[in-house]
Scaffold this active site. Structure first.
Site, PDB file in Angstrom:
ATOM      1  N   ASP A   1      49.064 -50.095  19.868  1.00  0.00           N
ATOM      2  CA  ASP A   1      49.178 -49.590  21.236  1.00  0.00           C
ATOM      3  C   ASP A   1      50.622 -49.522  21.725  1.00  0.00           C
ATOM      4  O   ASP A   1      50.902 -49.696  22.900  1.00  0.00           O
ATOM      5  CB  ASP A   1      48.328 -50.436  22.195  1.00  0.00           C
TER       6      ASP A   1
ATOM      7  N   HIS B   1      44.481 -43.478  19.342  1.00  0.00           N
ATOM      8  CA  HIS B   1      45.786 -42.884  19.661  1.00  0.00           C
ATOM      9  C   HIS B   1      45.615 -41.893  20.804  1.00  0.00           C
ATOM     10  O   HIS B   1      44.852 -40.932  20.694  1.00  0.00           O
ATOM     11  CB  HIS B   1      46.366 -42.176  18.435  1.00  0.00           C
TER      12      HIS B   1
END
Ligand code: IMP
Ligand code: MG
Length: 337
Positions: A13, A42
């Site tokens: 992340d 993503h």
């Protein structure tokens, strides 16, 4: 461009999706490869739309790149077909015949497992499928009828493209400190997440690599259990405006300030040639939406310059907002044409 690898330097992340989205639209690589599996989300924001990818390369946004899923990845059919429909990119997809396939029993196995619960797994069946692969009982893509139209030899496709001088971008998943080998074991994911492992998943030798872009966020987040140095309390994180919700699980991410020791270690182990910093606008609000270095506030520029000195690697890409084009691109200035 040649061969570019995008990898994460913290606990996932870091904003790899945003950087991958920018490079996919800006550089238009002929081939984009996504490693890893559905536990990793993503996100890319483009044209006021938020795209969350769990399997396809973010380059599915660009209507151009050939999209490849390599031998080392693990596919879930429901997730794959949903993303293909959403991006209308079926005609560009190739799947390696030896890519693994996750089945519902893998998700069930993880839900019953105390260790998986204890480490805060995303429970997407990825670790259980990986274990089955090691025991040589995982189904692979070539044996799954729904995947027949896409089957290819990704390793050969990519190597031949590179030999022809085409551009290839490989999207790694998660971050170095979630690596099965180099992370905070046992609070890790079920694969190595370093640049070398990303290459191995695709089937490319280390001498073919041109650039390794290590993505670091301007602060650190972690979902699930395990050590997080200098973790902020929820109140403190709220006070600083550092609140994030996980893409795959919807859990609140744990927050810490930028950690130079972790960043240095990630530079070393990935042999990063460039660093991308994301979410600079969260640390310095006046940086929001800026697209040129000279428009950044002085203190933000100083923060980047000091960091670059400490890491000893050029910081070439800076994220200043959610949109993929909220990016300051210093590659030309720092690396030459
Ligand atoms: P698993 O890989 O889903 O079993 O999860 C193992 C650990 O890695 C948990 O702490 C997850 O939260 C974390 N993890 C796995 N994938 C990601 C990711 O893409 N981003 C952030 N954390 C992840
Ligand atoms: Mg993510």
């Amino acid at each position: 461009m040649g061969l570019v690898i995008i990898c994460g330097g913290f606990f996932g992340d870091e904003g790899k999706g945003k950087i991958a989205g920018y490079l996919a639209l800006r550089d238009k690589p002929e081939i984009a490869v996504r490693t890893g599996s559905v536990n990793a989300g993503h996100t890319a924001v483009y044209n006021n739309k938020r795209f969350k990818f769990r399997l396809l390369p973010v380059a599915a946004l660009n209507n151009y790149s050939r999209l490849l899923l390599p031998a080392g990845c693990l596919i879930r059919l429901d997730v794959l077909f949903k993303e293909l429909e959403l991006t209308n990119s079926k005609d560009r997809l190739g799947i390696d015949r030896q890519a693994g396939v996750i089945e519902s029993r893998h998700v069930e196995m993880e839900k019953r497992d105390a260790i998986m619960k204890g480490i805060g797994s995303t429970m997407q069946g990825v670790g259980a499928a990986m274990a089955d692969r090691v025991m040589r009982r995982l189904r692979i893509a070539r044996d799954v009828s729904e995947l027949k139209p896409f089957i290819t030899d990704v390793a050969i496709e990519v190597n031949e493209a590179l030999n022809k001088g085409l551009n290839v971008m490989i999207e790694g998943t998660q971050g170095l400190f979630l690596s099965l080998y180099h992370g905070t074991y046992p609070f890790v994911t079920s694969r190595d997440t370093s640049a070398s492992a990303i290459l191995s998943e695709v089937g490319i030798g280390p001498k073919k690599v041109d650039e390794i872009i290590l993505v670091l966020k301007s602060y650190v987040t972690r979902v699930g259990s395990g050590p997080l140095p200098d973790e902020l309390s929820e109140e403190e994180a709220n006070r600083r405006g550092l609140v994030e919700i996980a893409t795959v699980t919807g859990r609140r991410r744990r927050i810490a300030l930028f950690n130079i020791e972790l960043a240095k270690r990630a530079v070393i182990i990935n042999s990063a040639t460039q660093v991308a910093i994301t979410k600079l606008d969260i640390l310095f609000r006046e940086a929001a939406g800026k697209k040129h270095w000279s428009d950044l506030p002085l203190e933000a520029r100083k923060w980047i310059e000091d960091l670059e000195d400490e890491l000893g690697v050029p910081i070439t890409l800076i994220g200043t907002g959610e949109d993929v084009y909220d990016t300051i691109d210093l590659r030309h200035d720092k690396l030459g044409p």
